[in-house]
Write a protein that holds these residues in place. Structure first.
Motif, short mmCIF file in Angstrom:
data_model
loop_
_atom_site.label_atom_id
_atom_site.label_comp_id
_atom_site.label_asym_id
_atom_site.label_seq_id
_atom_site.Cartn_x
_atom_site.Cartn_y
_atom_site.Cartn_z
N GLY A 341 15.30 -20.70 13.99
CA GLY A 341 16.39 -21.60 13.63
C GLY A 341 16.39 -21.91 12.15
O GLY A 341 15.61 -21.37 11.36
N PHE A 342 17.30 -22.80 11.74
CA PHE A 342 17.44 -23.17 10.34
C PHE A 342 16.11 -23.61 9.74
O PHE A 342 15.33 -24.32 10.38
N VAL A 343 15.85 -23.21 8.49
CA VAL A 343 14.71 -23.72 7.75
C VAL A 343 15.24 -24.76 6.76
O VAL A 343 16.06 -24.44 5.90
N TYR A 344 14.80 -25.99 6.92
CA TYR A 344 15.37 -27.10 6.15
C TYR A 344 14.63 -27.38 4.84
O TYR A 344 15.24 -27.89 3.89
N SER A 345 13.33 -27.10 4.79
CA SER A 345 12.58 -27.55 3.61
C SER A 345 11.40 -26.63 3.33
O SER A 345 10.83 -26.04 4.26
N VAL A 346 11.05 -26.51 2.04
CA VAL A 346 9.93 -25.66 1.63
C VAL A 346 9.34 -26.21 0.34
O VAL A 346 10.04 -26.85 -0.45
N ALA A 347 8.06 -25.99 0.13
CA ALA A 347 7.39 -26.42 -1.11
C ALA A 347 6.18 -25.55 -1.37
O ALA A 347 5.55 -25.04 -0.44
N PHE A 348 5.88 -25.35 -2.66
CA PHE A 348 4.62 -24.74 -3.06
C PHE A 348 3.51 -25.79 -2.96
O PHE A 348 3.73 -26.98 -3.22
N THR A 349 2.31 -25.35 -2.59
CA THR A 349 1.15 -26.21 -2.77
C THR A 349 0.69 -26.08 -4.22
O THR A 349 1.20 -25.27 -4.99
N ASP A 350 -0.29 -26.89 -4.61
CA ASP A 350 -0.68 -26.95 -6.02
C ASP A 350 -1.27 -25.65 -6.53
O ASP A 350 -1.23 -25.37 -7.73
N SER A 351 -1.81 -24.80 -5.65
CA SER A 351 -2.39 -23.53 -6.10
C SER A 351 -1.32 -22.52 -6.49
O SER A 351 -1.57 -21.61 -7.27
N GLY A 352 -0.14 -22.67 -5.93
CA GLY A 352 0.92 -21.69 -6.15
C GLY A 352 0.80 -20.47 -5.28
O GLY A 352 1.65 -19.58 -5.33
N ASN A 353 -0.23 -20.41 -4.45
CA ASN A 353 -0.45 -19.25 -3.58
C ASN A 353 -0.10 -19.53 -2.12
O ASN A 353 -0.22 -18.64 -1.28
N THR A 354 0.28 -20.76 -1.82
CA THR A 354 0.58 -21.15 -0.44
C THR A 354 1.88 -21.92 -0.40
O THR A 354 2.16 -22.73 -1.28
N LEU A 355 2.68 -21.66 0.63
CA LEU A 355 3.91 -22.39 0.87
C LEU A 355 3.76 -23.24 2.12
O LEU A 355 3.00 -22.89 3.03
N VAL A 356 4.50 -24.34 2.18
CA VAL A 356 4.62 -25.13 3.40
C VAL A 356 6.10 -25.25 3.71
O VAL A 356 6.94 -25.40 2.81
N SER A 357 6.47 -25.13 4.98
CA SER A 357 7.88 -25.14 5.37
C SER A 357 8.06 -25.88 6.69
O SER A 357 7.12 -26.03 7.48
N GLY A 358 9.31 -26.32 6.93
CA GLY A 358 9.65 -26.97 8.18
C GLY A 358 11.09 -26.69 8.53
O GLY A 358 11.92 -26.46 7.64
N GLY A 359 11.40 -26.72 9.84
CA GLY A 359 12.75 -26.39 10.23
C GLY A 359 13.14 -26.87 11.61
O GLY A 359 12.49 -27.74 12.21
N TYR A 360 14.22 -26.26 12.12
CA TYR A 360 14.82 -26.66 13.38
C TYR A 360 13.85 -26.57 14.55
O TYR A 360 13.91 -27.37 15.50
N ASP A 361 12.93 -25.61 14.52
CA ASP A 361 12.01 -25.42 15.64
C ASP A 361 10.95 -26.51 15.74
O ASP A 361 10.12 -26.50 16.65
N GLY A 362 10.96 -27.47 14.80
CA GLY A 362 10.04 -28.60 14.86
C GLY A 362 8.66 -28.32 14.30
O GLY A 362 7.80 -29.20 14.30
N THR A 363 8.42 -27.10 13.80
CA THR A 363 7.09 -26.75 13.33
C THR A 363 6.94 -26.98 11.83
O THR A 363 7.90 -26.90 11.07
N VAL A 364 5.71 -27.24 11.43
CA VAL A 364 5.30 -27.28 10.03
C VAL A 364 4.37 -26.09 9.83
O VAL A 364 3.34 -25.98 10.51
N ARG A 365 4.75 -25.20 8.91
CA ARG A 365 4.02 -23.95 8.76
C ARG A 365 3.54 -23.75 7.33
O ARG A 365 4.20 -24.18 6.38
#
Length: 380
Positions: A341-365
């Motif tokens: 489903g839709f992905v609503y939000s994303v951000a880099f972590t401070d290292s720049g090598n990892t992303l965090v995301s969240g969306g319609y499916d309710g998961t934080v990845r």
């Protein structure tokens, strides 16, 4: 694409044609109302249920909410991640221990961000509730009703305790976090007007705050002067004059490009915006010149973030994907798929090598860009 999402696009098209929904904020809120009740049962660990066309990127499911995840943020120099959801809860996650602390709200949590020192988390809800929480304990410090409609965006000044709050009523207000960690209204830059989708502080000059809204303009505000310093325009909207910012003008903001998200590079030189026309635009702040337009998403660009060194951009979209860009060269390095489903939000972590995301499916990845499966996401 999720069948439920596909059906909703037709529903929205009818509303837009009928003039019942104007601008991206209205669309976003309508989507939230339609999708918010949905949730999926997820398990932690590495998932690989991707479409055949995907490059099978590796991601880890940190955990889940009981409904759509609307916002995520990653702390600098700390293993903390925060997520806000339609379920009226913000979650404070420890990436190392996988422990989580729920932070209840009176409405869906549309926006959140950490302070630069990582000792506070600021959240904004659809009820107009603005809250400050101590981290990593998750203890509530203070909460106020902003009386500004639904809070759509929040930002914290990098070297101070000033909070900027944007709303669906077009208000842009400033709040200060006192020595006792209480919230006090500092100023009102804009009482009402075109709905504001995103706000961001200049990373070096605390006197400058940026706002982006459904009229397609990025406005740079001088806090000391309580006025617009200048406007970044892609050439498809108006001239950005302050006279345009009346409540009546909200119904007239039907231009082809409506801003959903904005971000600034850490050196303060570049501003990026994500829009409902599927594009990402990058300006040079000093000159106000539009220097790059990135295309490749198949739907609205819901969120964007610069990497810590400023060389990369990451974007999330309603096309159910994330993209990593080497923006100065206009290159899409990789597309990451895995959310249902839709992905609503994303951000880099401070290292720049990892992303965090969240969306319609309710998961934080989280997405490790150094993993073999994701190696195309980093420049050579």
């Amino acid at each position: 694409m999720y069948q439920r999402n596909r059906n909703l696009f037709s529903f929205l098209a009818v509303l837009v044609t009928a003039g019942l929904i104007t601008g991206v904020v209205g669309i976003f809120l309508a989507l939230a109302d339609q999708l918010g009740g949905g949730s999926q049962l997820v398990s932690s660990g590495i998932d690989s249920e991707l479409s055949p066309a995907a490059a099978e990127p590796a991601f880890e499911t940190l955990g889940s909410h009981s409904a759509t995840v609307l916002s995520v943020s990653a702390a600098e120099d700390a293993p903390l991640i925060a997520s806000g959801s339609y379920d009226n809860v913000a979650q404070l996650w420890d990436r190392n221990s996988k422990q989580t602390i729920p932070l209840p709200h009176d409405g869906r949590v549309n926006a959140l961000t950490f302070s630069e020192e990582n000792d506070l988390l600021v959240t904004g809800a659809s009820s107009g509730e603005l809250a400050v929480w101590f981290t990593p304990s998750g203890q509530l410090s203070d909460t106020v009703q902003t009386a500004a409609g639904q809070i759509t965006s929040v930002a914290v000044a990098p070297r101070g305790k000033t909070v900027a709050v944007g709303s669906d009523q077009g208000s842009l207000t400033l709040w200060t976090i006192t020595a006792g960690s209480n919230l006090q209204r500092l100023a009102t830059l804009l009482p009402a007007g075109v709905p504001i989708s995103a706000v961001a502080f200049h990373p070096i000059d605390d006197n400058l705050v940026l706002s982006g809204g459904q009229d397609g303009l990025v406005r740079v505000w001088d806090i000391d002067e309580n006025a617009i310093a200048f406007t970044l325009d892609d050439g498809t909207q108006g001239n950005g004059a302050q006279g345009d910012l009346t409540p009546d003008s909200r119904a007239q903001a039907n231009g082809p490009s409506k801003i959903v998200s904005i971000a600034m590079s850490n050196n303060g030189q570049y501003v990026a915006s994500g829009s409902d026309d599927k594009t990402i635009r990058v300006w040079e702040l000093a000159s106000g010149k539009l220097i790059q337009t990135l295309t490749g998403h198949d739907s609205l660009v819901s969120d964007i973030d610069f990497s810590p060194d400023g060389t990369l951009l990451v974007s999330s979209s309603y096309d159910e994907s994330l993209k990593v860009w080497e923006w100065a060269r206009g290159l899409s390095l990789c597309t990451l798929e895995g959310h249902a489903g839709f992905v609503y939000s994303v951000a880099f972590t401070d290292s720049g090598n990892t992303l965090v995301s969240g969306g319609y499916d309710g998961t934080v990845r989280t997405w490790d860009l150094t993993a073999t499966e994701n190696q195309d996401c980093l420049p050579l």
